[in-house]
Scaffold this active site. Sequence first.
Site, short mmCIF file in Angstrom:
data_model
loop_
_atom_site.label_atom_id
_atom_site.label_comp_id
_atom_site.label_asym_id
_atom_site.label_seq_id
_atom_site.Cartn_x
_atom_site.Cartn_y
_atom_site.Cartn_z
N PRO A 100 -21.16 17.73 -1.26
CA PRO A 100 -19.73 17.99 -1.09
C PRO A 100 -19.44 19.44 -0.72
O PRO A 100 -18.34 19.78 -0.31
CB PRO A 100 -19.11 17.62 -2.43
CG PRO A 100 -20.21 17.28 -3.35
CD PRO A 100 -21.50 17.26 -2.61
N GLU A 127 -25.78 16.07 -10.96
CA GLU A 127 -24.74 17.10 -10.87
C GLU A 127 -24.98 18.08 -9.74
O GLU A 127 -24.15 18.93 -9.45
CB GLU A 127 -24.65 17.88 -12.19
CG GLU A 127 -24.12 17.07 -13.34
CD GLU A 127 -22.76 16.45 -13.03
OE1 GLU A 127 -21.85 17.18 -12.62
OE2 GLU A 127 -22.62 15.22 -13.21
N ARG A 165 -24.75 5.42 17.02
CA ARG A 165 -23.93 4.74 18.03
C ARG A 165 -23.69 5.60 19.27
O ARG A 165 -23.28 5.09 20.31
CB ARG A 165 -22.61 4.21 17.43
CG ARG A 165 -21.67 5.26 16.94
CD ARG A 165 -20.53 4.62 16.18
NE ARG A 165 -19.60 3.89 17.04
CZ ARG A 165 -18.71 4.44 17.85
NH1 ARG A 165 -18.65 5.77 17.94
NH2 ARG A 165 -17.89 3.73 18.58
N1 ADE Z 1 -22.63 13.89 -2.20
C1 ADE Z 1 -21.63 13.74 -3.08
N2 ADE Z 1 -20.44 13.80 -2.48
C2 ADE Z 1 -20.68 14.02 -1.15
C3 ADE Z 1 -19.85 14.18 -0.04
N3 ADE Z 1 -18.52 14.15 -0.12
N4 ADE Z 1 -20.44 14.38 1.16
C4 ADE Z 1 -21.78 14.45 1.26
N5 ADE Z 1 -22.61 14.29 0.22
C5 ADE Z 1 -22.07 14.08 -0.98
#
Ligand code: ADE
Length: 273
Positions: A100, A127, A165
């Site tokens: 994230p 985590e 794709r």
């Molecule tokens: N792992 C956990 N959340 C994620 C996200 N939003 N994008 C990529 N990998 C992740």
Amino acid sequence: MVHIDILSLFPEMFQGPFGIGILKRAIDRKLVSISIHNIRDYTHDKHATVDDYPYGGGAGMILKPEPIFEAVESIKSDICRKQGVSDIDCYTLPIILLTPQGRLYSQHIAAELSTHRQMTLICGHYEGVDERVPEYLASDEISIGDYVLSGGELAAMVVVDAVVRLLPGVLGSQASLLEDSHVTGLLEYPQYTRPAVHRERSVPEVLLSGNHAQIAKWRREQAILRTLKRRPELLDKANLCSEERQLVERLSTSPGKSAGDKWSGQQLMEENS
Ligand code: ADE
């Protein structure tokens, strides 16, 4: 053929999505090959430990660096051996950590990745991942959106799907790629198929007219209108001619029509005629 290696703690997760539809067809036709590696296979203790407590305390477990480094090194040496080279750089082999905290995935990034002959994706879990992985092993970090998934697997599937794709020969019609939402910088215009009337709701007349110039004009206007209504920020970067820019300007500044959401396609056409 493009080759993608994926490191995961849950390789079984990929069987469904990669075993069906366009991805399966691309694999069967040898346009892409995908190898899933279990990070646990690169541990050396009897419990196959992949995670540990965070230094400094705190909630959750952190993925250890050693098995991830070893897995990537093993993938790299396989590629070097096959290609008869002694080393491989991150331009030749992007190593992407799904997290994230990464840069936000987009059509633009998918298009960029689709030019590489090979790439390695690392799925994080728990985590987090020991910071030495993004710092010294990965060449890129990608997030698929501003939310937290329980692991990088779903994100890796999204990344792979959007890349595959785009590979030549994967989709029946390359032309359809050019009209995709986000390729033109606009959302895609509304599409209809038969029947022409469904539950007393008709397909827009113009689409039945056979007049290709009118249809193209209508679609362009609908794409602009829809983008203005749903994702106005995209219009800043979209490739619009000066008349279209003026139209957007008028629609977004007219009293009572600020978000463009009170405009129907018909109003837009009248406004634009
Ligand atoms: N792992 C956990 N959340 C994620 C996200 N939003 N994008 C990529 N990998 C992740």
